[in-house]
Design a protein around this motif. Structure first.
Motif, short mmCIF file in Angstrom:
data_model
loop_
_atom_site.label_atom_id
_atom_site.label_comp_id
_atom_site.label_asym_id
_atom_site.label_seq_id
_atom_site.Cartn_x
_atom_site.Cartn_y
_atom_site.Cartn_z
N VAL A 1 46.30 31.34 72.57
CA VAL A 1 44.74 31.44 72.11
C VAL A 1 43.90 32.51 73.01
CG1 VAL A 1 42.60 30.07 71.43
CG2 VAL A 1 44.86 29.07 70.95
N TYR A 2 44.10 32.07 74.21
CA TYR A 2 43.13 32.98 75.30
C TYR A 2 43.72 34.58 75.05
CZ TYR A 2 42.03 35.57 79.59
OH TYR A 2 41.35 36.16 80.63
N ALA A 3 45.02 34.63 74.97
CA ALA A 3 45.35 35.92 74.64
C ALA A 3 44.91 36.70 73.32
CB ALA A 3 46.80 36.14 74.82
N ILE A 4 44.78 35.94 72.28
CA ILE A 4 44.47 36.31 71.01
C ILE A 4 43.11 36.54 71.24
CG2 ILE A 4 44.00 35.42 68.66
CD1 ILE A 4 46.49 34.02 68.80
N MET A 5 42.00 35.86 71.75
CA MET A 5 40.69 36.06 71.80
C MET A 5 40.30 37.26 72.63
SD MET A 5 39.35 32.16 71.61
CE MET A 5 37.84 32.45 71.47
N THR A 6 41.05 37.32 73.84
CA THR A 6 40.72 38.19 74.59
C THR A 6 41.07 39.69 74.20
OG1 THR A 6 41.15 36.92 76.47
CG2 THR A 6 41.01 39.13 76.91
N VAL B 1 45.14 42.83 79.04
CA VAL B 1 45.13 41.65 78.59
C VAL B 1 46.32 40.92 79.09
CG1 VAL B 1 44.92 39.94 76.73
CG2 VAL B 1 43.41 42.07 76.76
N PHE B 2 47.61 41.65 78.93
CA PHE B 2 48.88 40.95 79.18
C PHE B 2 49.13 40.66 80.37
CE2 PHE B 2 53.48 41.48 80.19
CZ PHE B 2 54.04 40.30 79.48
N ILE B 3 48.45 41.69 81.45
CA ILE B 3 48.73 41.39 82.98
C ILE B 3 47.82 40.22 83.29
CG2 ILE B 3 47.84 42.25 85.28
CD1 ILE B 3 48.47 45.16 84.08
N MET B 4 46.55 40.08 82.58
CA MET B 4 45.90 38.80 83.23
C MET B 4 46.46 37.44 82.60
SD MET B 4 43.72 37.34 84.72
CE MET B 4 42.61 38.90 85.20
N THR B 5 47.17 37.65 81.63
CA THR B 5 47.79 36.35 80.74
C THR B 5 48.89 36.07 81.67
OG1 THR B 5 46.97 37.11 78.70
CG2 THR B 5 48.77 35.48 78.51
N PHE B 6 49.89 37.13 82.04
CA PHE B 6 50.98 36.92 82.86
C PHE B 6 50.44 36.42 84.31
CE2 PHE B 6 53.47 38.77 86.45
CZ PHE B 6 54.58 38.24 86.07
N TYR C 1 52.08 37.85 69.42
CA TYR C 1 50.53 37.30 68.92
C TYR C 1 49.67 38.26 69.25
CZ TYR C 1 52.33 32.73 66.87
OH TYR C 1 52.87 31.86 66.30
N MET C 2 49.71 38.81 70.43
CA MET C 2 48.88 39.92 70.94
C MET C 2 48.72 41.23 69.90
SD MET C 2 48.64 40.08 74.98
CE MET C 2 47.98 41.51 75.05
N ALA C 3 50.24 41.65 69.48
CA ALA C 3 50.29 42.78 68.77
C ALA C 3 49.80 42.44 67.29
CB ALA C 3 51.83 43.09 68.43
N ILE C 4 49.79 41.20 66.74
CA ILE C 4 49.13 41.12 65.56
C ILE C 4 47.59 40.96 65.42
CG2 ILE C 4 48.98 39.44 63.62
CD1 ILE C 4 51.79 38.55 64.41
N ALA C 5 47.17 40.58 66.64
CA ALA C 5 45.68 40.35 67.12
C ALA C 5 45.14 41.82 67.30
CB ALA C 5 45.40 39.44 68.14
N VAL D 1 39.19 36.79 64.82
CA VAL D 1 39.59 35.66 65.65
C VAL D 1 39.88 34.29 64.96
CG1 VAL D 1 38.68 33.98 67.22
CG2 VAL D 1 38.45 36.47 67.78
N THR D 2 38.79 34.26 63.71
CA THR D 2 39.15 33.08 62.81
C THR D 2 40.64 33.26 62.21
OG1 THR D 2 36.90 33.00 62.46
CG2 THR D 2 38.25 31.86 60.81
N ILE D 3 40.86 34.51 61.44
CA ILE D 3 42.10 34.73 60.75
C ILE D 3 43.34 34.36 61.83
CG2 ILE D 3 43.78 36.35 59.78
CD1 ILE D 3 40.96 37.55 58.56
N MET D 4 43.26 34.94 62.89
CA MET D 4 44.19 34.93 63.89
C MET D 4 44.62 33.43 64.29
SD MET D 4 46.58 37.24 64.72
CE MET D 4 47.08 36.22 65.82
#
Length: 580
Positions: free
Chosen positions: A369-374, A409-414, A471-475, A489-492
């Motif tokens: 969820v964090y990765a999607i929103m960010t 975003v991916f680095i921070m999520t990692f 999910y990041m790619a779709i977001a 964000v709502t749709i994702m």
């Protein structure tokens, strides 16, 4: 791109999202200690106590009428009888179906003759009613055959489509034979039935599958031929038994051998090796007997025939690989831990690795969820508030802008994923300890691999990061398509919640979810965690890994790569033309 990534990381760190994540992780760590109560891994270990004479009598016996040596023969007998019961049940069902179909055909002939003789209306109605009664009886027998789960029998049409076709034809037959007709109409009804329905009906009933366990198959597994599996296994058990007898005799002749308890420990090891071997290979014999009984069907049809809805073809194949690995490497199930999963421990006690996996599974929902929103805020949010224009006026390509932001975003999520794994392991170690046997996992239902639990945790983290990338790619695509970051964000989030809920609401392993791409994006599920059943409650159903019909490493990689590549490609094209 480096400048974009660096700038984006500074923005992410400056926002409260990262710190909220850390607080949530701390809360889950504490909560996990109280709510994590898995079922303990079944301990099949036999503990020996008392004098050696008593141990020998209770656990070894005379090898003919008592003791653990008799266990193997009993298990093989049970396995063979179990398979035979499937065959007998289905043979009985076959007779019932054939008898009901024959009765229907006889009543149909009587009804058809009404069109060519001097039958009056009363007799026509009488034969028509008999025909409908026989048709209803046939449908009952077929339905019972398809759904006879309590008795263990399970009769199957060659495909689900065939059964659907049968149902539709049954409805059509009831409709046309239910008509009050005169002679001319009867002739027309029968012509319609013989041209359009009867050929399909005959084809479907000829497609019923009845297992036949040949004498040759049974002989292969129960004979004393040198090359039979049973003989190979019996020789191995005889060798273990000889070691047990020799050790017992040595202790009887020299009691001081067991002064430090070493002989007792060795005897217990040998007895457990014997018992575990017998249990494991009675399962192997049973599976192979069943496989031969249904050798003319596909594997998925075999599973349905045996009413193994709770098992996927993938998991069943994995079990056979496991049994063969234990056989070929002279090991028992008690020599290994299970893959980390939800609901049961991997070992005979809760340990840091089980706890860490549980915590990481809980935390994974928050990370996604964090990765999607960010991701959405980094693109659509900055376009909306105008800050994206600062990048646009600089000599940076738009591809570098969008992919730099996604990479940041991916680095921070990692980093957060790795941090949460380390903390979860440390807390788990402090509370439960780090004890664990090596894990025996069956990768891709094709190869047995032993690994340390830390490696299993690493595999899970890689799988989680791949899922996050999807999910990041779709977001990112939604963020480029929509002007409103709130809408994106709502749709994702709705989409992600649906993906979480679907396996809970439609949890059948061989259900239509097998055709849903997002049922196949977990790399970790391919490492054997899905083999072990989870407890049937909401939390475990939500967290447990699942394998669906057709799952394999190739399908998973193709789906993941297609989603990531296609979404990122379209995103870059849209972003290039987007007004910033």
């Amino acid at each position: 791109m480096f400048k974009v990534v660096s700038a984006e990381l500074k923005k992410i760190v400056a926002k409260p999202g990262v710190y909220i994540l850390a607080i949530l992780l701390a809360a889950i760590l504490v909560l996990g200690v109280f709510i994590y109560e898995p079922t303990l891994y079944e301990d099949n270990t036999i503990t020996l106590y008392g004098d050696f004479d008593t141990q020998y009598s209770d656990y070894i016996g005379d090898g003919v009428t008592s003791g653990i040596k008799v266990l193997y023969d009993d298990l093989i007998t049970d396995a063979t009888n179990n398979v035979s019961s499937y065959v007998e049940d289905n043979t009985t069902t076959e007779d019932r179906v054939n008898s009901a179909y024959a009765e229907f055909e006889e009543e149909y002939r009587a009804y058809k003759e009404c069109a060519t003789n001097d039958s009056d209306t009363a007799y026509i109605n009488y034969t028509r009613q008999n025909l409908l009664n026989s048709l209803s009886g046939l449908n009952t027998v077929v339905s019972n055959a398809i759904n006879a789960t309590s008795s263990g029998s399970y009769l199957l049409l060659t495909s689900t489509d065939n059964y659907r076709n049968y149902n539709s034809m049954y409805d059509e037959m009831v409709r046309i034979f239910n008509v009050t007709a005169n002679k001319e109409q009867i002739a027309e009804i029968c012509y319609n039935f013989e041209q359009n329905i009867q050929p399909q009906l005959d084809s479907i009933f000829n497609s019923f599958i009845y297992p036949i366990l040949s004498d040759e198959t049974i002989y292969r597994y129960t004979s004393t031929n040198e090359d039979s599996r049973l003989t190979i296994q019996t020789n191995r058990l005889n060798e273990i038994h000889s070691q047990i007898v020799e050790l017992n005799q040595n202790v009887q002749e020299n009691p001081t051998m067991d002064s430090d308890g070493s002989a007792r420990v060795e005897l217990a090891r040998l007895v457990n090796l014997y018992a575990s071997t017998a249990r494991t290979y009675s399962n192997l014999v049973r599976n192979e007997l069943l496989s031969n009984a249904f050798s003319f069907t596909t594997t998925s049809e075999q599973l349905n025939l045996l009413f193994l809805d709770v098992e996927s073809e993938y998991n069943s194949n994995s079990q056979l690989i496991k049994y063969n690995y234990l056989f070929e490497n002279n090991k028992t199930e008690d020599d290994f831990a299970n893959p980390l999963t939800i609901g049961v421990t991997s070992n005979h006690q809760i340990n840091a690795y089980d706890y860490a996996y549980f915590i990481l599974k809980l935390f994974s929902f928050i990370l996604i969820v964090y990765a999607i929103m960010t991701t959405i805020h980094a693109i659509s949010g900055e376009v909306k508030d105008g800050s994206m224009r600062y990048f646009a006026i600089r000599p940076v390509s738009r591809n570098n802008i969008i992919f730099g932001k996604l990479f940041a975003v991916f680095i921070m999520t990692f980093i957060m994923t790795l941090f949460s794994a380390v903390i979860a392991l440390l807390v788990g170690g402090a509370v439960y300890g780090f004890y664990s046997l090596p894990i025996l996992t069956i990768f891709n239902s094709s190869v047995a691999i032993t690994m340390h639990p830390i490696v299993m945790i690493f595999v899970f983290l890689v799988s989680l990061l791949i899922e996050i990338l999807v999910y990041m790619a779709i977001a990112g695509l939604l963020a480029c398509l929509l002007k409103s970051d709130l809408l994106a964000v709502t749709i994702m989030l709705v989409f992600y919640i649906i993906n979480v809920i679907l396996p809970i609401a439609f949890g059948g392993i061989n259900s239509w979810l097998a055709f849903y791409p997002f049922s196949h994006i977990s790399l970790y599920a391919l490492f054997g965690s899905s083999i072990y059943a989870v407890e049937d409650n909401l939390l475990n159903n939500m967290l447990g890994e699942k394998i669906y019909a057709g799952s394999n490493i190739g399908l998973t990689l193709v789906i993941v790569l297609v989603i990531i590549i296609v979404c990122n490609f379209i995103s870059s094209r849209i972003f290039k033309k987007k007004e910033l």
